[in-house]
Write a protein that holds these residues in place. Structure first.
Motif, mmCIF file in Angstrom:
data_model
loop_
_atom_site.group_PDB
_atom_site.id
_atom_site.type_symbol
_atom_site.label_atom_id
_atom_site.label_comp_id
_atom_site.label_asym_id
_atom_site.label_seq_id
_atom_site.Cartn_x
_atom_site.Cartn_y
_atom_site.Cartn_z
ATOM 1 N N ASN A 1 47.109 29.670 4.892
ATOM 2 C CA ASN A 1 47.489 28.115 4.471
ATOM 3 C C ASN A 1 46.633 27.559 6.117
ATOM 4 O OD1 ASN A 1 50.185 29.712 3.609
ATOM 5 N ND2 ASN A 1 49.626 27.274 2.304
ATOM 6 N N LEU A 2 45.812 26.466 5.871
ATOM 7 C CA LEU A 2 45.823 25.646 6.773
ATOM 8 C C LEU A 2 46.717 24.392 6.579
ATOM 9 C CD1 LEU A 2 41.980 25.739 6.130
ATOM 10 C CD2 LEU A 2 43.249 26.891 8.511
ATOM 11 N N ASN A 3 47.412 23.864 8.097
ATOM 12 C CA ASN A 3 47.958 22.722 8.607
ATOM 13 C C ASN A 3 47.520 22.003 9.584
ATOM 14 O OD1 ASN A 3 49.812 24.833 6.466
ATOM 15 N ND2 ASN A 3 50.767 22.291 6.294
ATOM 16 N N PHE A 4 47.827 20.254 9.296
ATOM 17 C CA PHE A 4 48.143 20.098 10.551
ATOM 18 C C PHE A 4 49.014 18.776 10.876
ATOM 19 C CE2 PHE A 4 45.812 15.939 12.631
ATOM 20 C CZ PHE A 4 45.342 16.550 13.702
ATOM 21 N N TYR A 5 49.384 19.448 11.699
ATOM 22 C CA TYR A 5 50.888 18.975 12.076
ATOM 23 C C TYR A 5 50.643 17.744 12.602
ATOM 24 C CZ TYR A 5 52.280 23.616 10.205
ATOM 25 O OH TYR A 5 52.763 24.206 9.208
ATOM 26 N N GLU A 6 52.153 16.868 13.348
ATOM 27 C CA GLU A 6 51.473 15.961 14.698
ATOM 28 C C GLU A 6 53.295 15.989 14.465
ATOM 29 O OE1 GLU A 6 50.526 11.396 15.148
ATOM 30 O OE2 GLU A 6 50.810 11.892 13.256
ATOM 31 N N SER A 7 53.614 15.698 15.996
ATOM 32 C CA SER A 7 55.638 15.510 16.341
ATOM 33 C C SER A 7 55.753 14.005 16.582
ATOM 34 C CB SER A 7 55.071 15.787 18.196
ATOM 35 O OG SER A 7 54.547 15.355 19.067
ATOM 36 N N THR A 8 57.044 14.111 15.606
ATOM 37 C CA THR A 8 57.589 13.387 16.017
ATOM 38 C C THR A 8 59.534 13.242 15.944
ATOM 39 O OG1 THR A 8 58.299 11.676 14.056
ATOM 40 C CG2 THR A 8 58.370 13.742 13.510
ATOM 41 N N ALA A 9 59.525 12.920 17.342
ATOM 42 C CA ALA A 9 61.159 12.728 16.947
ATOM 43 C C ALA A 9 61.289 14.498 17.437
ATOM 44 C CB ALA A 9 62.352 12.672 16.459
ATOM 45 N N GLY A 10 60.839 14.966 17.857
ATOM 46 C CA GLY A 10 60.979 16.604 18.620
ATOM 47 C C GLY A 10 60.692 17.427 17.553
ATOM 48 N N VAL A 11 59.916 17.254 16.769
ATOM 49 C CA VAL A 11 59.660 18.388 15.493
ATOM 50 C C VAL A 11 58.685 18.207 15.367
ATOM 51 C CG1 VAL A 11 62.416 18.561 14.149
ATOM 52 C CG2 VAL A 11 60.192 16.968 13.455
ATOM 53 N N PHE A 12 58.051 19.020 13.890
ATOM 54 C CA PHE A 12 56.167 19.192 14.089
ATOM 55 C C PHE A 12 56.630 19.244 12.291
ATOM 56 C CE2 PHE A 12 55.487 21.198 17.712
ATOM 57 C CZ PHE A 12 53.866 20.437 18.450
ATOM 58 N N LYS A 13 55.596 17.500 11.665
ATOM 59 C CA LYS A 13 55.801 17.420 10.645
ATOM 60 C C LYS A 13 54.202 17.663 9.793
ATOM 61 C CE LYS A 13 60.040 16.152 10.166
ATOM 62 N NZ LYS A 13 60.762 16.581 9.357
ATOM 63 N N SER A 14 53.985 18.629 9.165
ATOM 64 C CA SER A 14 52.844 17.982 8.472
ATOM 65 C C SER A 14 51.767 17.241 7.762
ATOM 66 C CB SER A 14 52.929 18.996 7.676
ATOM 67 O OG SER A 14 51.391 19.804 6.801
ATOM 68 N N ILE A 15 51.090 16.920 8.393
ATOM 69 C CA ILE A 15 49.851 15.402 7.870
ATOM 70 C C ILE A 15 49.190 15.577 6.775
ATOM 71 C CG2 ILE A 15 51.115 14.398 9.459
ATOM 72 C CD1 ILE A 15 48.373 14.440 10.916
ATOM 73 N N ALA A 16 48.024 17.311 7.385
ATOM 74 C CA ALA A 16 47.397 16.958 5.890
ATOM 75 C C ALA A 16 47.381 18.914 6.093
ATOM 76 C CB ALA A 16 46.046 17.126 5.930
ATOM 77 N N GLU A 17 46.792 19.298 4.849
ATOM 78 C CA GLU A 17 47.675 20.972 4.417
ATOM 79 C C GLU A 17 46.160 21.657 3.206
ATOM 80 O OE1 GLU A 17 50.682 21.953 2.799
ATOM 81 O OE2 GLU A 17 51.255 19.865 1.964
ATOM 82 N N ALA A 18 45.851 22.925 3.476
ATOM 83 C CA ALA A 18 45.116 23.416 2.569
ATOM 84 C C ALA A 18 45.942 24.832 2.373
ATOM 85 C CB ALA A 18 44.066 23.195 3.061
ATOM 86 N N TYR A 19 44.694 25.967 0.974
ATOM 87 C CA TYR A 19 45.572 26.620 1.452
ATOM 88 C C TYR A 19 44.117 27.842 -0.091
ATOM 89 C CZ TYR A 19 47.094 30.980 -1.261
ATOM 90 O OH TYR A 19 47.176 32.148 -1.100
ATOM 91 N N GLY A 20 43.967 28.476 1.076
ATOM 92 C CA GLY A 20 42.329 29.325 0.119
ATOM 93 C C GLY A 20 43.066 30.332 -0.890
ATOM 94 N N TYR A 21 42.846 30.841 -0.862
ATOM 95 C CA TYR A 21 42.620 32.232 -2.144
ATOM 96 C C TYR A 21 41.744 33.270 -1.408
ATOM 97 C CZ TYR A 21 44.024 35.754 -5.492
ATOM 98 O OH TYR A 21 44.169 37.569 -6.330
ATOM 99 N N SER A 22 42.089 34.604 -0.672
ATOM 100 C CA SER A 22 41.270 35.253 -0.362
ATOM 101 C C SER A 22 40.996 37.179 -1.305
ATOM 102 C CB SER A 22 41.152 35.210 1.536
ATOM 103 O OG SER A 22 42.912 35.531 1.810
ATOM 104 N N ALA A 23 42.848 37.164 -1.318
ATOM 105 C CA ALA A 23 42.639 38.165 -1.460
ATOM 106 C C ALA A 23 43.074 39.215 -3.024
ATOM 107 C CB ALA A 23 43.572 39.273 -0.260
ATOM 108 N N PRO A 24 42.306 39.730 -3.560
ATOM 109 C CA PRO A 24 41.337 40.899 -3.274
ATOM 110 C C PRO A 24 40.046 40.518 -3.297
ATOM 111 C CG PRO A 24 42.156 42.104 -4.911
ATOM 112 C CD PRO A 24 42.880 40.367 -4.852
ATOM 113 N N GLN A 25 39.413 40.621 -1.892
ATOM 114 C CA GLN A 25 37.778 40.650 -2.337
ATOM 115 C C GLN A 25 37.169 41.050 -3.578
ATOM 116 O OE1 GLN A 25 36.425 38.940 0.018
ATOM 117 N NE2 GLN A 25 38.203 38.899 1.861
#
Length: 221
Positions: free
Chosen positions: A197-221
């Motif tokens: 899982n790839l995530n891009f987080y931004e802080s707001t009010a003392g916590v991180f919130k995800s503002i962009a995300e992506a998933y990659g399937y990688s296994a088995p090769q």
């Protein structure tokens, strides 16, 4: 992973952020997945994957992850240089986190140190009944910004499929850190047995919130 106020048209991306460094990119083409693809989003299957493709003039390492951004993102976000580390979290920070979550700590490591003395810690707490919890925390000017990873404990799969109920600290990695006004932004990859899982987080009010995300399937090769 495209980023700009949560979404960006990949064709408008002009830079890739790789390992906290900026490199120019040029949109090349959008193509469908080939019949030869094995369905994995990996470097081994790169030529068969479908999606948006870019030309990168600078040399990068196989398997590197990138944030795709435009000039506005570069103008609005300042890079925060950091070095990866792996050492025990200081006693004061552990005490603060233990009190905040009202749980005993099983393990806690500082995983990144910034030039401005900020730091990122990864903490695993004791399991309460079937409630498991890991927390990524960012120490900034004596303020702690947190990102919780709660899960229902299962000896086979707790946070990730087939993780054996174990939170592997090496599987959660910080890729890039930025400061934008009063907010902190971080990009992470969280590996599992079958993908990431790839995530891009931004802080707001003392916590991180995800503002962009992506998933990659990688296994088995």
């Amino acid at each position: 992973m495209p980023v700009e106020n949560e979404k960006i048209n990949p064709k408008l991306a002009t830079y890739a952020i790789i390992n906290n460094k900026m490199t120019p990119i040029i949109y090349s083409a959008t193509k469908p997945e080939s019949e030869a693809s094995n369905g994995r989003q990996t470097s081994f299957n790169f030529s068969n994957n479908g999606g948006d493709f870019f030309i990168i003039k600078e040399k990068i390492n196989e398997g590197d992850f990138a944030l795709l951004v435009n000039q506005k993102f570069i103008d609005d976000n300042k890079f925060s240089p950091f070095k990866k580390t792996e050492k025990e979290t200081c006693h004061q920070t552990k005490t603060t986190l233990s009190n905040k979550y009202n749980r005993h700590i099983t393990k806690s490591l500082t995983i990144a140190e910034l030039n401005n003395q900020d730091e990122i810690n990864l903490t695993l707490f004791e399991v309460k009944n079937d409630s498991a919890l890991a927390v990524l925390s960012y120490l900034h000017n004596n303020q702690i910004i947190t990102l919780d990873f709660p899960a229902k404990y299962d000896e086979m799969s707790t946070w990730r499929v087939d993780d054996g109920g174990i939170f592997d600290f090496e599987n959660l990695q910080v890729l890039s850190i930025f400061q934008s006004g009063k907010s902190i932004k971080i990009a992470t990859v969280f590996w599992g047995a079958e993908g990431y899982n790839l995530n891009f987080y931004e802080s707001t009010a003392g916590v991180f919130k995800s503002i962009a995300e992506a998933y990659g399937y990688s296994a088995p090769q």
